[in-house]
Motif scaffolding. Structure first.
Motif, mmCIF file in Angstrom:
data_model
loop_
_atom_site.group_PDB
_atom_site.id
_atom_site.type_symbol
_atom_site.label_atom_id
_atom_site.label_comp_id
_atom_site.label_asym_id
_atom_site.label_seq_id
_atom_site.Cartn_x
_atom_site.Cartn_y
_atom_site.Cartn_z
ATOM 1 N N GLY A 387 0.828 -1.208 0.000
ATOM 2 C CA GLY A 387 0.000 0.000 0.000
ATOM 3 C C GLY A 387 0.856 1.249 0.000
ATOM 4 N N THR A 388 0.217 2.395 0.250
ATOM 5 C CA THR A 388 0.969 3.656 0.261
ATOM 6 C C THR A 388 1.670 3.817 1.613
ATOM 7 O OG1 THR A 388 -1.080 4.705 0.939
ATOM 8 C CG2 THR A 388 -0.509 4.869 -1.383
ATOM 9 N N GLY A 393 3.702 10.130 -1.899
ATOM 10 C CA GLY A 393 4.634 9.614 -2.904
ATOM 11 C C GLY A 393 5.431 8.430 -2.397
ATOM 12 N N GLN A 394 5.062 7.975 -1.199
ATOM 13 C CA GLN A 394 5.803 6.842 -0.645
ATOM 14 C C GLN A 394 4.942 5.589 -0.724
ATOM 15 O OE1 GLN A 394 6.824 6.948 3.561
ATOM 16 N NE2 GLN A 394 8.999 7.240 3.027
ATOM 17 N N TRP A 395 5.640 4.457 -0.904
ATOM 18 C CA TRP A 395 4.942 3.162 -0.911
ATOM 19 C C TRP A 395 5.433 2.342 0.274
ATOM 20 C CZ3 TRP A 395 1.066 2.355 -4.329
ATOM 21 C CH2 TRP A 395 0.953 3.283 -5.381
ATOM 22 N N ARG A 396 4.621 1.351 0.666
ATOM 23 C CA ARG A 396 4.981 0.520 1.828
ATOM 24 C C ARG A 396 4.813 -0.954 1.474
ATOM 25 N NH1 ARG A 396 1.486 -1.762 4.694
ATOM 26 N NH2 ARG A 396 -0.189 -0.358 4.001
ATOM 27 N N ALA A 409 9.179 5.862 -5.440
ATOM 28 C CA ALA A 409 9.307 5.273 -6.779
ATOM 29 C C ALA A 409 9.004 6.350 -7.808
ATOM 30 C CB ALA A 409 8.329 4.110 -6.934
ATOM 31 N N ASP A 410 9.802 6.400 -8.878
ATOM 32 C CA ASP A 410 9.551 7.407 -9.926
ATOM 33 C C ASP A 410 8.232 7.095 -10.615
ATOM 34 O OD1 ASP A 410 13.091 7.306 -10.735
ATOM 35 O OD2 ASP A 410 11.926 8.295 -9.130
ATOM 36 N N ALA A 414 1.986 -0.942 -7.949
ATOM 37 C CA ALA A 414 0.659 -1.400 -7.519
ATOM 38 C C ALA A 414 0.790 -2.376 -6.354
ATOM 39 C CB ALA A 414 -0.043 -2.087 -8.688
ATOM 40 N N VAL A 415 -0.247 -2.431 -5.532
ATOM 41 C CA VAL A 415 -0.289 -3.413 -4.440
ATOM 42 C C VAL A 415 -0.150 -4.804 -5.051
ATOM 43 C CG1 VAL A 415 -1.752 -4.460 -2.674
ATOM 44 C CG2 VAL A 415 -1.660 -1.967 -2.912
ATOM 45 N N GLY A 416 0.746 -5.598 -4.455
ATOM 46 C CA GLY A 416 0.963 -6.944 -5.002
ATOM 47 C C GLY A 416 2.190 -7.031 -5.890
#
Ligand code: SF4
Length: 436
Positions: A387-388, A393-396, A409-410, A414-416
């Protein structure tokens, strides 16, 4: 009609809540994430420590007040406190409609129907020894990249502080065919990471007289096409065999992460806890795991302030933590649980002293965890995106070592997705990085 489920406690309870949500769906209840919109509220309780029980009971108290204004509201109490307390819950909170134990959850629609027809409260918390977990292959909530899969229930170890054998019964293992069918169904629905669940997965199959059935099961599940990551939890160190260790050498998709609760570093306390292994044996098993998989991340559970724990015993625990160098540790003050052997022990430790020891242990472990996480800086990790992240602008996601990673990430991800991430900073409970 809407149903709201509040889940306390362990991953087993989280998986049970998925099953309960599915069964409520069969009783014409839609899941809502807003408790005030619910026509039925189910509290899936945990009894591992006093605090968890208190939280659930105070929520129940608030619902009882609400029900005075909304008499059609249905209140269900499930999980380990339901098993432990049974009728006492209805005696304390008569607004409760149904009290249902962990072995009885599979018959929820039937019990709800009985409550509605009779207009009376009901307690369903039989605990049978040779309980059979029904086939759960049809229980498939919304697809998720990472999912829990229950392989067994109950525990035969009777550690003196633990309520689980009294609330979840004797060990009962699901048939291999049911497990692989459910895993295949999860993979077909888009899951790429599966965590096998049990109170003591290492003894999987022993209730059927099968030795080393768990490593065999691991190899079966690991061989399923499309399964990118496999994990399992929880293990009692006494049953950690060289055959299981070898799986970490042989199986590429078995993640290099092992949760190995030690509980104490003192042989005297381990005996009083009835843990059935010594400090030496525990350290030998850690060494065996690291031989099989040098990069393996080991995490643990520790109880401080167990009845009779003296300063030298606590010092043993502090030394063991230093020796093993855990990636992280869940640590708690001893909490006497009703019906457990240790609740009757002498040598109870003052709350203040328990807090002092817990603070010392956690600060030592935090230093170790931070050093471990800083060790990733400049290196790369594979992250399963969940997820975010915290910041815009950050992903987790989490790494194969089961460490949380927040990254930028530039291009959108997506989740998964699986991403290669360069670690920029090791933090207290996570890593920070950039997608490569
Ligand atoms: S092995 Fe775990 S679940 Fe079983 S009695 Fe001990 S602490 Fe409880």
């Amino acid at each position: 009609m809407n149903a709201y489920i509040e889940t306390f406690g362990c991953q087993m309870n989280e998986r049970d809540s998925e099953i309960l949500a599915h069964l409520l769906g069969r009783a014409a209840y839609q899941q809502t994430s807003t408790i005030d919109d619910a026509d039925l509220v189910l509290i899936n309780t945990c009894s591992i420590r006093g605090k968890a029980e208190q939280k659930a009971m105070s929520l129940l108290g608030r619902l009882a007040i609400r029900k005075k204004k909304e008499p059609r509201l249905k209140i269900v109490v499930a999980g380990c406190v339901a098993q432990q307390e049974g009728q006492r819950i209805i005696d304390r909170v008569p607004q409760t409609d149904l009290v249902i134990g962990p072995q009885e959850i599979y018959r929820l629609p039937e019990y709800l129907d009985k409550v509605v027809r009779s207009g009376k409260s009901l307690v369903a918390n039989d605990l049978v020894d040779r309980f059979k977990i029904p086939d759960l292959g049809h229980v498939s909530p919304a697809p998720a990249a990472s999912r829990f899969l229950t392989i067994m229930q109950g525990c035969n170890n009777f550690c003196t502080y633990c309520i689980v054998p009294y609330t979840r019964g004797r060990e009962t293992s699901r048939p291999v065919a049911d497990i692989t069918a459910e895993a295949r169904k999860m993979i077909d629905s888009g899951t790429s990471e599966i965590t096998l669940l049990g109170q003591n997965v290492n003894s999987y199959g022993l209730d059927r007289g099968e030795e080393n059935a768990f490593p065999t099961l691991l190899r079966r599940v690991a061989s399923l096409p499309g399964l990118r990551r496999l994990r399992f939890t929880t293990s009692n160190p006494k049953d950690l065999s060289p055959t299981l260790m070898a799986c970490f050498r042989d199986l590429d998709n078995l993640c290099p992460w092992f949760h190995l609760p030690v509980q104490s570093g003192s042989d005297r306390v381990l005996r009083r806890m009835n843990r059935k292994y010594s400090r030496r044996e525990y350290l030998d098993r850690v060494a065996g795991l690291r031989d099989a998989c040098p990069e393996i991340a080991i995490t643990t559970d520790i109880i401080v302030g167990f009845p009779g724990e003296e300063e030298p015993d606590f010092a043993d625990t502090m030394r063991l933590v230093q020796t093993v160098g855990y990636h992280s540790a869940y640590s708690f003050k001893y909490s006497p649980r009703p019906g457990t052997v240790a609740a009757g022990f002498d040598g109870m430790i003052e709350e203040e002293e328990k807090s002092r020891r817990l603070a010392l242990l956690q600060s030592r472990q935090n230093e170790i965890t931070l050093a471990v996480n800083r060790g990733y800086e400049g290196g790369e990790v594979e992250v399963l995106v969940e997820g975010t992240g915290r910041d815009p602008g950050q992903w987790r996601g989490h790494s194969r070592h089961n460490v949380v990673v927040n990254f930028t990430a530039d291009a959108p991800v997506a989740v998964g997705d699986y991403c290669r991430v360069r670690v920029v900073q090791g933090c207290m409970n996570s890593l920070r990085g950039e997608k490569i």
